[in-house]
Design a protein around this motif. Structure first.
Motif, short mmCIF file in Angstrom:
data_model
loop_
_atom_site.label_atom_id
_atom_site.label_comp_id
_atom_site.label_asym_id
_atom_site.label_seq_id
_atom_site.Cartn_x
_atom_site.Cartn_y
_atom_site.Cartn_z
N ASP A 187 62.11 24.99 64.33
CA ASP A 187 62.12 23.75 63.63
C ASP A 187 63.56 22.68 63.63
OD1 ASP A 187 59.51 23.73 62.87
OD2 ASP A 187 59.81 23.82 60.69
N ALA A 188 64.39 23.22 63.76
CA ALA A 188 65.60 23.19 63.46
C ALA A 188 66.18 22.59 65.53
CB ALA A 188 67.27 24.22 63.69
N LYS A 190 64.05 21.78 67.82
CA LYS A 190 62.56 20.72 67.82
C LYS A 190 63.66 19.83 67.20
CE LYS A 190 58.65 22.92 68.96
NZ LYS A 190 57.15 23.10 68.53
N GLU A 191 63.89 19.89 66.05
CA GLU A 191 64.24 18.38 65.31
C GLU A 191 66.28 18.00 66.07
OE1 GLU A 191 65.54 19.83 61.75
OE2 GLU A 191 62.86 19.83 60.82
N MET A 192 66.75 18.75 66.48
CA MET A 192 68.26 18.87 67.41
C MET A 192 67.78 18.14 69.14
SD MET A 192 70.07 21.56 69.66
CE MET A 192 69.08 22.17 70.36
N ILE A 193 66.43 18.48 69.75
CA ILE A 193 66.22 17.99 70.63
C ILE A 193 66.03 16.02 70.30
CG2 ILE A 193 64.67 17.81 72.68
CD1 ILE A 193 66.67 20.20 72.75
N ALA A 194 65.52 16.12 69.34
CA ALA A 194 64.65 14.52 68.92
C ALA A 194 65.68 13.83 68.78
CB ALA A 194 63.38 14.76 67.38
N THR A 195 67.06 13.80 68.16
CA THR A 195 68.41 13.40 67.92
C THR A 195 69.02 12.45 69.12
OG1 THR A 195 69.52 14.95 67.89
CG2 THR A 195 69.03 15.12 66.02
N ILE A 196 67.66 13.25 70.84
CA ILE A 196 68.76 12.19 71.60
C ILE A 196 68.28 10.91 70.88
CG2 ILE A 196 66.55 13.02 72.90
CD1 ILE A 196 69.64 12.94 74.53
N GLY A 197 66.79 10.42 71.22
CA GLY A 197 66.87 9.43 70.83
C GLY A 197 67.39 8.41 69.66
N LYS A 198 68.57 8.78 69.16
CA LYS A 198 68.95 8.15 68.19
C LYS A 198 69.16 6.59 69.01
CE LYS A 198 68.74 11.17 64.03
NZ LYS A 198 69.81 12.24 63.42
#
Length: 198
Positions: A187-188, A190-198
């Protein structure tokens, strides 16, 4: 003994106690401040156009290869001798599916499992994440496309991500290690990868 000397002797324990208390308080504050700094996530720049926020529990280490831009140690739990995986980051090229297929081929064995690639749009970026487990063929030296001794790692897993810049440039993020470590940090990651769009 003079009155002055007697006063100094009487005050000395209080002075020593006060100084010790001050030092202890300062050391405690320094430890808290140091811990707060240590717990901050690392922010990784991607092509000067986005960032990845790496969880604080992923500890930055020296990359084992010159082609890697960043490397982190990811553990299962906090024990000093806890099993650990490698998290690596680098810019790379090539066809997305060809790279995902190459990663799959690094695993073998009767227990090999290949998850469905997850493709997501994150802001202007696209991400492609895959999970594979089984017996991992780790190349020791020589780089990913050249010679070197190969070691078989039993019951290993990988979470791999290809992050695609709006203009098509690609950034690879891979976490490889004992399957239990991969599962504990899925989970950590996948959450890290999702931060690219912040």
């Amino acid at each position: 003994m003079s009155l002055l000397n007697r006063s100094i002797l009487l005050c000395r324990p209080a002075l020593v106690f006060g100084l010790a208390a001050m030092l202890s308080f300062s050391a405690g504050n320094f430890a808290v401040a140091e811990e707060a700094v240590a717990d901050k996530p690392v922010v990784v720049d991607v092509f000067g156009a986005g960032t990845l926020e790496v969880p604080a529990e992923f500890k930055k280490t020296t990359p084992k290869s010159r082609i890697l831009e960043h490397e982190f140690e990811v553990k299962e739990g906090e024990a000093e001798d806890a099993p650990a995986a490698r998290l690596t980051m680098m810019a790379a090229g090539g066809d997305i599916q060809a790279n995902l297929d190459r990663w799959k081929m690094q695993f073998s064995g009767s227990d090999k499992k290949v998850g469905e690639a997850e493709e997501k749009k994150v802001g202007d970026w696209s991400t492609h994440v895959i999970e594979v487990s089984g017996d991992f063929s780790e190349r020791m030296g020589g780089g990913p496309f050249s010679g070197g001794r190969t070691v078989q790692r039993k019951d290993y897993g990988m979470l791999g991500a290809i992050i695609v810049h709006p203009e098509g440039r690609k950034y690879f993020v891979k976490m490889i290690g004992p399957q239990s470590v991969i599962e504990a940090n899925r989970d950590a990651f996948k959450e890290m990868i999702a931060t690219i769009g912040k």
